[in-house]
Design a protein around this motif. Structure first.
Motif, PDB file in Angstrom:
ATOM      1  N   TRP A 192       0.827  -1.205   0.000  1.00 21.69           N
ATOM      2  CA  TRP A 192       0.000   0.000   0.000  1.00 21.69           C
ATOM      3  C   TRP A 192       0.868   1.265   0.000  1.00 21.69           C
ATOM      4  N   LEU A 193       1.962   1.254   0.751  1.00 24.42           N
ATOM      5  CA  LEU A 193       2.843   2.420   0.771  1.00 24.42           C
ATOM      6  C   LEU A 193       3.474   2.662  -0.600  1.00 24.42           C
ATOM      7  N   LEU A 194       3.841   1.595  -1.299  1.00 23.12           N
ATOM      8  CA  LEU A 194       4.404   1.746  -2.639  1.00 23.12           C
ATOM      9  C   LEU A 194       3.380   2.339  -3.605  1.00 23.12           C
ATOM     10  N   LEU A 195       2.119   1.987  -3.406  1.00 21.44           N
ATOM     11  CA  LEU A 195       1.067   2.482  -4.298  1.00 21.44           C
ATOM     12  C   LEU A 195       0.617   3.887  -3.931  1.00 21.44           C
ATOM     13  N   ARG A 196       0.619   4.176  -2.652  1.00 21.70           N
ATOM     14  CA  ARG A 196      -0.018   5.401  -2.149  1.00 21.70           C
ATOM     15  C   ARG A 196       0.915   6.611  -2.136  1.00 21.70           C
ATOM     16  N   TYR A 197       2.213   6.410  -1.906  1.00 23.98           N
ATOM     17  CA  TYR A 197       3.135   7.527  -1.741  1.00 23.98           C
ATOM     18  C   TYR A 197       4.209   7.506  -2.828  1.00 23.98           C
ATOM     19  N   ASP A 198       4.622   8.688  -3.242  1.00 24.37           N
ATOM     20  CA  ASP A 198       5.490   8.820  -4.407  1.00 24.37           C
ATOM     21  C   ASP A 198       6.970   8.662  -4.111  1.00 24.37           C
ATOM     22  N   THR A 199       7.408   8.920  -2.892  1.00 26.45           N
ATOM     23  CA  THR A 199       8.845   8.939  -2.618  1.00 26.45           C
ATOM     24  C   THR A 199       9.207   7.974  -1.488  1.00 26.45           C
ATOM     25  N   PRO A 200      10.441   7.437  -1.521  1.00 22.45           N
ATOM     26  CA  PRO A 200      10.887   6.571  -0.425  1.00 22.45           C
ATOM     27  C   PRO A 200      10.832   7.261   0.932  1.00 22.45           C
ATOM     28  N   THR A 201      11.111   8.563   0.983  1.00 16.90           N
ATOM     29  CA  THR A 201      11.096   9.285   2.254  1.00 16.90           C
ATOM     30  C   THR A 201       9.697   9.293   2.859  1.00 16.90           C
ATOM     31  N   ARG A 202       8.686   9.595   2.051  1.00 15.27           N
ATOM     32  CA  ARG A 202       7.322   9.625   2.561  1.00 15.27           C
ATOM     33  C   ARG A 202       6.860   8.230   2.972  1.00 15.27           C
ATOM     34  N   ARG A 203       7.284   7.219   2.251  1.00  9.99           N
ATOM     35  CA  ARG A 203       6.904   5.848   2.604  1.00  9.99           C
ATOM     36  C   ARG A 203       7.500   5.457   3.950  1.00  9.99           C
ATOM     37  N   ARG A 204       8.764   5.786   4.156  1.00  9.87           N
ATOM     38  CA  ARG A 204       9.413   5.449   5.427  1.00  9.87           C
ATOM     39  C   ARG A 204       8.786   6.220   6.577  1.00  9.87           C
ATOM     40  N   GLN A 205       8.462   7.489   6.359  1.00 10.10           N
ATOM     41  CA  GLN A 205       7.817   8.283   7.401  1.00 10.10           C
ATOM     42  C   GLN A 205       6.476   7.665   7.787  1.00 10.10           C
ATOM     43  N   ARG A 206       5.728   7.253   6.788  1.00 14.40           N
ATOM     44  CA  ARG A 206       4.413   6.662   7.069  1.00 14.40           C
ATOM     45  C   ARG A 206       4.558   5.319   7.768  1.00 14.40           C
ATOM     46  N   TRP A 207       5.546   4.522   7.360  1.00 11.02           N
ATOM     47  CA  TRP A 207       5.780   3.241   8.033  1.00 11.02           C
ATOM     48  C   TRP A 207       6.075   3.466   9.514  1.00 11.02           C
ATOM     49  N   THR A 208       6.997   4.393   9.803  1.00 14.83           N
ATOM     50  CA  THR A 208       7.369   4.668  11.193  1.00 14.83           C
ATOM     51  C   THR A 208       6.172   5.141  11.996  1.00 14.83           C
ATOM     52  N   HIS A 209       5.344   5.983  11.411  1.00 15.45           N
ATOM     53  CA  HIS A 209       4.167   6.505  12.101  1.00 15.45           C
ATOM     54  C   HIS A 209       3.198   5.380  12.456  1.00 15.45           C
TER      55      HIS A 209
END
Length: 371
Positions: free
Chosen positions: A341-358
């Motif tokens: 879902w993070l790969l589909l929903r967010y455009d950049t690795p930074t935003r994906r990692r931030q969302r994962w951590t959250h």
């Protein structure tokens, strides 16, 4: 469809039929040898059986949600997961809210966890189910009859009643129990009690709303519809790669990881021993650093079905210095689903990692409260 062209219809009443989605699997298999029946054959047979048993079983009213994707669940891909997400989203945008999805058991926990991630923050009610034996008795060839030795009818009946309650969230119902989808995993290859889960669920289960006000619901739906084209584009290149630790030289792990570094930014699940222990080598540490620089998300999971990972052992904690993300208490299907879902929903690795951590922090906080 542009978000501006879609307006939310009036909320359905409690008498609105539950939308039943048939996606294949063992549940709808029939004949000698067993093979999934086409929807235009299976659904009329199922509808007739539901009508015959409705008086005695007191089942809620249902309607069919047309679905063109019927296949063995072992063949499902990220594209197929997005198909079911889109199917549900479009129905939800039209005011429908309660759904039962029948699918195969091989990837049932993966699909359920993905839908839970995708619909986080909504008030949708989705129950995912299947069976270990077909609903129809293949010994009776003159007519379609329920196999008295199957678990299919009981699983369907329980799922329909659960969906009728309307509690928001994505749940998996199987073997007389039901759990939040992201806690569920298959633990037996052929027993009727094939799945297990737990109720100490945090995100995304704790993000669902009892009932969203019309304006907030419309905003949620508009946001999702706006992202639809982007999600469809991203899924063509989205991949999740598992790397399984066994008692090999760490050079084997570094070679496996290095082989993925030329791929587009992806999700990588590093399945460690015990609480996430992974054998150290300078080569593996270097490969992990290069994976991070290339935009990959490497998540450590435990091969154990329960307990998750911990950084309390030196044998596992070293990897977090090389940008590996901890999978916390998430199951392997839930980690796969969140990464996808993070790969589909967010455009950049930074935003994906931030969302994962959250989201992991939300889960860990909730777990401590529930101890």
């Amino acid at each position: 469809m542009p978000a501006s062209s879609t307006s939310l219809k009036q909320k359905p009443s409690v008498l609105t039929p539950i939308q039943l989605i048939y996606a294949g699997g063992t549940f709808g298999s029939y004949g000698r040898p067993l093979a999934p029946l086409d929807a235009d054959v299976f659904l009329p047979a199922l509808q007739q059986l539901l009508s015959e048993h409705n008086k005695t079983d007191n089942l809620p009213a249902i309607s069919w949600l047309d679905n063109t994707l019927i296949k063995d669940s072992s063949q499902l891909t990220p594209n197929d997961f997005v198909h079911f997400y889109t199917l549900l989203l479009e129905a939800y945008a039209q005011g429908l809210r309660q759904f039962v999805l029948i699918t195969g058991t091989d990837t049932l926990s993966y699909l359920g966890a993905f839908l839970a991630e995708a619909f986080a923050g909504s008030d949708i009610c989705v129950v995912v189910t299947g069976s270990m034996r077909p609903l129809l008795d293949s010994e009776i060839l003159q007519t379609y009859a329920i196999d008295a030795n199957s678990d299919a009818w009981d699983n369907l009946s329980a799922s329909l009643r659960l969906a009728a309650g309307g509690e928001p969230g994505v749940k998996i119902s199987f073997g007389g129990e039901a759990w939040p989808a992201q806690t569920v995993q298959k633990i037996h290859s052929h027993d009727f009690m094939a799945f297990t889960g737990h109720m100490r669920a945090a995100y995304p289960a704790n993000s669902y709303q009892k009932r969203l006000p019309a304006a907030r619901l419309q905003h949620w739906i508009d946001d999702q519809l706006t992202l639809s084209a982007s999600i469809q584009a991203h899924v063509e290149h989205a991949s999740i790669y598992p790397i399984y630790c066994v008692p090999n030289s760490p050079d084997v792990l570094s070679a496996q990881l290095s082989a993925l570094l030329e791929q587009p930014p992806s999700g990588i699940i590093l399945l460690g021993f015990g609480a996430g222990n992974v054998p150290y080598s300078a080569g593996l540490a270097d490969a992990l650093s290069r994976a991070y620089e290339a935009g990959h998300m490497v998540v450590c999971a435990s091969q154990c079905p329960f307990g998750g990972v911990s950084d309390s052992y030196a044998a596992g904690s070293w990897q977090y210095d090389y940008h590996v993300l901890a999978g916390g208490r998430l199951t392997i299907p839930a980690i796969y689903a969140r990464l996808l879902w993070l790969l589909l929903r967010y455009d950049t690795p930074t935003r994906r990692r931030q969302r994962w951590t959250h989201t992991i922090n939300q889960s860990d906080t909730a777990a401590k409260r529930n101890r």
